[in-house]
Write a protein that holds these residues in place. Structure first.
Motif, PDB file in Angstrom:
ATOM      1  N   VAL A  39      34.891  69.232   6.941  1.00  0.00           N
ATOM      2  CA  VAL A  39      36.223  69.434   7.512  1.00  0.00           C
ATOM      3  C   VAL A  39      36.425  68.540   8.729  1.00  0.00           C
ATOM      4  O   VAL A  39      37.500  67.984   8.934  1.00  0.00           O
ATOM      5  CB  VAL A  39      36.428  70.919   7.887  1.00  0.00           C
ATOM      6  CG1 VAL A  39      37.774  71.134   8.528  1.00  0.00           C
ATOM      7  CG2 VAL A  39      36.280  71.787   6.660  1.00  0.00           C
ATOM      8  N   MET A  40      35.340  68.356   9.522  1.00  0.00           N
ATOM      9  CA  MET A  40      35.485  67.604  10.768  1.00  0.00           C
ATOM     10  C   MET A  40      34.131  67.087  11.224  1.00  0.00           C
ATOM     11  O   MET A  40      33.114  67.749  11.042  1.00  0.00           O
ATOM     12  CB  MET A  40      36.069  68.537  11.839  1.00  0.00           C
ATOM     13  CG  MET A  40      36.362  67.929  13.156  1.00  0.00           C
ATOM     14  SD  MET A  40      37.296  69.114  14.129  1.00  0.00           S
ATOM     15  CE  MET A  40      36.723  68.762  15.740  1.00  0.00           C
ATOM     16  N   ILE A  41      34.129  65.891  11.810  1.00  0.00           N
ATOM     17  CA  ILE A  41      32.932  65.330  12.425  1.00  0.00           C
ATOM     18  C   ILE A  41      33.263  65.021  13.880  1.00  0.00           C
ATOM     19  O   ILE A  41      34.238  64.326  14.151  1.00  0.00           O
ATOM     20  CB  ILE A  41      32.468  64.054  11.705  1.00  0.00           C
ATOM     21  CG1 ILE A  41      32.016  64.394  10.290  1.00  0.00           C
ATOM     22  CG2 ILE A  41      31.357  63.376  12.474  1.00  0.00           C
ATOM     23  CD1 ILE A  41      31.573  63.206   9.477  1.00  0.00           C
ATOM     24  N   VAL A  42      32.476  65.550  14.802  1.00  0.00           N
ATOM     25  CA  VAL A  42      32.705  65.344  16.227  1.00  0.00           C
ATOM     26  C   VAL A  42      31.600  64.446  16.764  1.00  0.00           C
ATOM     27  O   VAL A  42      30.428  64.794  16.723  1.00  0.00           O
ATOM     28  CB  VAL A  42      32.725  66.686  16.983  1.00  0.00           C
ATOM     29  CG1 VAL A  42      32.917  66.456  18.467  1.00  0.00           C
ATOM     30  CG2 VAL A  42      33.816  67.580  16.432  1.00  0.00           C
ATOM     31  N   ASN A  43      32.005  63.263  17.257  1.00  0.00           N
ATOM     32  CA  ASN A  43      31.067  62.292  17.809  1.00  0.00           C
ATOM     33  C   ASN A  43      31.767  61.512  18.917  1.00  0.00           C
ATOM     34  O   ASN A  43      31.960  60.308  18.836  1.00  0.00           O
ATOM     35  CB  ASN A  43      30.555  61.352  16.707  1.00  0.00           C
ATOM     36  CG  ASN A  43      29.438  60.469  17.178  1.00  0.00           C
ATOM     37  OD1 ASN A  43      28.876  60.682  18.246  1.00  0.00           O
ATOM     38  ND2 ASN A  43      29.110  59.466  16.398  1.00  0.00           N
ATOM     39  N   LYS A  45      34.365  59.647  20.903  1.00  0.00           N
ATOM     40  CA  LYS A  45      35.607  58.966  20.536  1.00  0.00           C
ATOM     41  C   LYS A  45      35.641  58.576  19.070  1.00  0.00           C
ATOM     42  O   LYS A  45      36.682  58.169  18.568  1.00  0.00           O
ATOM     43  CB  LYS A  45      35.788  57.720  21.403  1.00  0.00           C
ATOM     44  CG  LYS A  45      36.038  58.062  22.852  1.00  0.00           C
ATOM     45  CD  LYS A  45      36.387  56.851  23.664  1.00  0.00           C
ATOM     46  CE  LYS A  45      36.700  57.278  25.095  1.00  0.00           C
ATOM     47  NZ  LYS A  45      37.166  56.174  25.912  1.00  0.00           N
ATOM     48  N   LYS A  46      34.509  58.711  18.367  1.00  0.00           N
ATOM     49  CA  LYS A  46      34.456  58.388  16.943  1.00  0.00           C
ATOM     50  C   LYS A  46      34.665  59.629  16.074  1.00  0.00           C
ATOM     51  O   LYS A  46      34.275  59.648  14.917  1.00  0.00           O
ATOM     52  CB  LYS A  46      33.110  57.761  16.593  1.00  0.00           C
ATOM     53  CG  LYS A  46      32.850  56.447  17.282  1.00  0.00           C
ATOM     54  CD  LYS A  46      31.497  55.900  16.905  1.00  0.00           C
ATOM     55  CE  LYS A  46      31.202  54.618  17.641  1.00  0.00           C
ATOM     56  NZ  LYS A  46      29.857  54.114  17.319  1.00  0.00           N
ATOM     57  N   SER A  47      35.263  60.662  16.618  1.00  0.00           N
ATOM     58  CA  SER A  47      35.487  61.904  15.883  1.00  0.00           C
ATOM     59  C   SER A  47      36.479  61.700  14.747  1.00  0.00           C
ATOM     60  O   SER A  47      37.393  60.874  14.852  1.00  0.00           O
ATOM     61  CB  SER A  47      36.008  62.991  16.820  1.00  0.00           C
ATOM     62  OG  SER A  47      35.060  63.252  17.820  1.00  0.00           O
TER      63      SER A  47
END
Length: 118
Positions: A39-43, A45-47
């Motif tokens: 559903v989502m990848i948090v990294n 500013k590269k989210s």
């Protein structure tokens, strides 16, 4: 970096090197499992946020064990009627150790050949 994975009708936050208890999966202990519904990848500013899922992303893990959660007691009673019902339940779960979060899946050999031919 962490990811939100959807499996078993629920969403879980997973992180590399950590384990997560999810709804019971098929497969034996020490077998690999791959989750494709990210559903989502948090990294930083590269989210990336999927609509509904992030394309090309996957999460790899290894099944550690299948187990049951602690017992919960369901007790029903009607006052002044003499109705009492006691019931217990232990939910089954699978413990998965997350090994890798991939932001983009590798291209297959067939796609690579087509790209080089053009």
């Amino acid at each position: 970096m962490f990811a939100i994975v959807e499996t078993g009708g629920k969403q879980y936050q997973v992180e590399e090197g950590r384990y997560v208890d999810i709804e019971l999966l098929e497969g034996e202990a020490d077998s690999k499992v791959v989750f494709d519904n990210i559903v989502m990848i948090v990294n930083g500013k590269k989210s990336k946020v999927g609509q509904p899922y992030v394309s090309g992303a996957s999460v790899e893990g290894k099944i550690v064990k299948h187990d049951k959660a602690k017992k919960i007691i369901v007790f029903k009673q009607r006052p002044k009627k003499g109705y009492r019902k006691k019931q217990g339940h232990r939910q089954q779960f699978t413990r998965v150790m997350i090994s890798k979060i991939r932001t983009s899946a590798k291209k297959s050999a067939k796609e690579t050949e087509e790209a080089t031919a053009e």
